[in-house]
Design a protein around this motif. Structure first.
Motif, PDB file in Angstrom:
ATOM      1  N   GLU A 186     100.167  47.598  20.360  1.00  0.00           N
ATOM      2  CA  GLU A 186      98.844  48.101  19.975  1.00  0.00           C
ATOM      3  C   GLU A 186      97.745  47.355  20.733  1.00  0.00           C
ATOM      4  OE1 GLU A 186      96.564  50.811  17.464  1.00  0.00           O
ATOM      5  OE2 GLU A 186      98.636  50.692  18.213  1.00  0.00           O
ATOM      6  N   LEU A 187      97.943  46.058  20.929  1.00  0.00           N
ATOM      7  CA  LEU A 187      96.981  45.276  21.707  1.00  0.00           C
ATOM      8  C   LEU A 187      96.977  45.723  23.168  1.00  0.00           C
ATOM      9  CD1 LEU A 187      95.063  42.775  21.841  1.00  0.00           C
ATOM     10  CD2 LEU A 187      97.097  41.404  22.362  1.00  0.00           C
ATOM     11  N   LYS A 188      98.154  45.939  23.717  1.00  0.00           N
ATOM     12  CA  LYS A 188      98.285  46.321  25.129  1.00  0.00           C
ATOM     13  C   LYS A 188      97.654  47.671  25.416  1.00  0.00           C
ATOM     14  CE  LYS A 188     101.762  46.754  28.796  1.00  0.00           C
ATOM     15  NZ  LYS A 188     103.201  46.605  29.147  1.00  0.00           N
ATOM     16  N   ALA A 194      92.905  42.231  18.874  1.00  0.00           N
ATOM     17  CA  ALA A 194      93.580  40.949  18.668  1.00  0.00           C
ATOM     18  C   ALA A 194      94.807  41.146  17.802  1.00  0.00           C
ATOM     19  CB  ALA A 194      92.630  39.942  18.010  1.00  0.00           C
ATOM     20  N   VAL A 195      95.756  40.221  17.948  1.00  0.00           N
ATOM     21  CA  VAL A 195      96.923  40.149  17.073  1.00  0.00           C
ATOM     22  C   VAL A 195      96.850  38.801  16.363  1.00  0.00           C
ATOM     23  CG1 VAL A 195      99.438  39.964  16.954  1.00  0.00           C
ATOM     24  CG2 VAL A 195      98.378  41.604  18.519  1.00  0.00           C
ATOM     25  N   VAL A 196      97.043  38.808  15.046  1.00  0.00           N
ATOM     26  CA  VAL A 196      97.071  37.563  14.282  1.00  0.00           C
ATOM     27  C   VAL A 196      98.454  37.424  13.650  1.00  0.00           C
ATOM     28  CG1 VAL A 196      96.129  36.272  12.327  1.00  0.00           C
ATOM     29  CG2 VAL A 196      94.598  37.580  13.812  1.00  0.00           C
ATOM     30  N   ASN A 197      99.074  36.275  13.886  1.00  0.00           N
ATOM     31  CA  ASN A 197     100.399  36.030  13.302  1.00  0.00           C
ATOM     32  C   ASN A 197     100.648  34.533  13.244  1.00  0.00           C
ATOM     33  OD1 ASN A 197     102.955  36.625  12.229  1.00  0.00           O
ATOM     34  ND2 ASN A 197     103.244  38.327  13.644  1.00  0.00           N
ATOM     35  N   ASP A 198     101.771  34.129  12.633  1.00  0.00           N
ATOM     36  CA  ASP A 198     102.149  32.723  12.638  1.00  0.00           C
ATOM     37  C   ASP A 198     102.314  32.251  14.076  1.00  0.00           C
ATOM     38  OD1 ASP A 198     102.407  31.904   9.862  1.00  0.00           O
ATOM     39  OD2 ASP A 198     103.990  33.395   9.741  1.00  0.00           O
ATOM     40  N   ARG A 199     101.827  31.073  14.340  1.00  0.00           N
ATOM     41  CA  ARG A 199     101.852  30.541  15.699  1.00  0.00           C
ATOM     42  C   ARG A 199     103.228  30.619  16.360  1.00  0.00           C
ATOM     43  NH1 ARG A 199     100.934  24.219  17.327  1.00  0.00           N
ATOM     44  NH2 ARG A 199     101.166  24.463  19.579  1.00  0.00           N
TER      45      ARG A 199
END
Length: 267
Positions: A186-188, A194-199
């Motif tokens: 979706e970002l691409k 932005a994508v937010v997730n666990d590091r």
């Protein structure tokens, strides 16, 4: 890290790694204590880990040894201490009881340092900081911090802490997907900013997929430190682990291990 969170992260990565709970050392009982050399350093360090949490500890199909960031790190620490490392696969809930029973000497398993656990174990210095981070396109300039997400579209994995936390940010259009791969797609394609997730989820996915057109930002919404645990009364061993960890960071070995699993991302 709490067990439910470990489950979510493992689920997010299941398409990337085939994991089992059987292998090297299994869950057989070990001798109560490690043998020691005349210098006082154990010649064999028995390590407990719940081997179901890629990229920290897991076992790929066809691989005999346990793999992952934690596994490489504890072996390097053992080598620096002049000791062999024997890894046992133990369910996460059974790790601290195994340490207290002296079935193992050390725990490394993506374990968050917190006050509750400090009552039962002694932790090493932190060796990894986890938390929620953002990934944006490489040419993105308007988003630098989480507060900049207002007015933007953000992709998150459904049912995760990242989804819950991003929904608390005012003015953000949250788009939920089943997997990290879907979020990055979706970002691409421009459907998200932005994508937010666990590091570790984001860094491991970027490394494994070889994506070069995105970047992880240093701002962190939540933070938690991982530590290596030893018995409450074994400060001597904790000190030796800390000394070895410090040496590995100074001589570049820690960076090599980190780059192998997280692609040279922020340490």
């Amino acid at each position: 890290m709490f067990k439910w969170k470990k489950f979510l992260v493992t689920g997010a990565l299941c398409a990337l790694s085939v994991m089992t709970l059987v292998g090297c050392g299994g869950q057989q009982a070990a001798a109560p204590s490690s043998s020691s050399s005349s210098s006082g350093v154990a010649t064999t360090i028995k390590v407990g880990s719940a081997v179901d949490f890629a990229p920290f500890e897991f076992q790929d199909e066809g691989q005999a040894e346990y793999q992952g960031f934690d596994m490489d790190l504890i072996r390097a620490i053992g080598k620096e201490m002049g000791a062999e490392v024997e890894i046992q696969n133990i369910g996460f809930d059974g790790l601290i009881p195994a340490l207290q029973a002296k079935t193992v000497d050390v725990l490394i398993s993506g374990m968050t340092i917190n006050d509750e656990r400090k009552q039962n174990v002694t932790f090493s210095d932190p060796y990894y900081q986890s938390g929620l981070t953002m990934v944006v396109r490489k040419d993105e300039q308007s988003i630098q911090k989480f507060q900049d997400l207002k007015g933007h579209k953000v992709a998150v994995q459904i049912g995760t802490t990242s989804a819950n936390e991003v929904k608390k940010i005012e003015g953000v259009e949250v788009k939920e997907f089943n997997t990290p791969a879907d979020c990055f797609m979706e970002l691409k394609t421009g459907g998200a900013d932005a994508v937010v997730n666990d590091r570790p989820v984001s860094e491991y996915f970027i490394t494994k997929s070889g994506q070069t057109d995105v970047k992880e930002l240093p701002d962190m919404l939540t933070a938690e430190d991982y530590g290596i645990a030893v018995a409450k009364d074994n400060k001597e061993l904790a000190d030796k682990i800390n000394a070895a960890l410090k040496t590995l960071k100074e001589n570049g070995e820690y960076d090599k291990i980190y780059d192998k699993w997280f692609g040279g991302a922020k340490k």
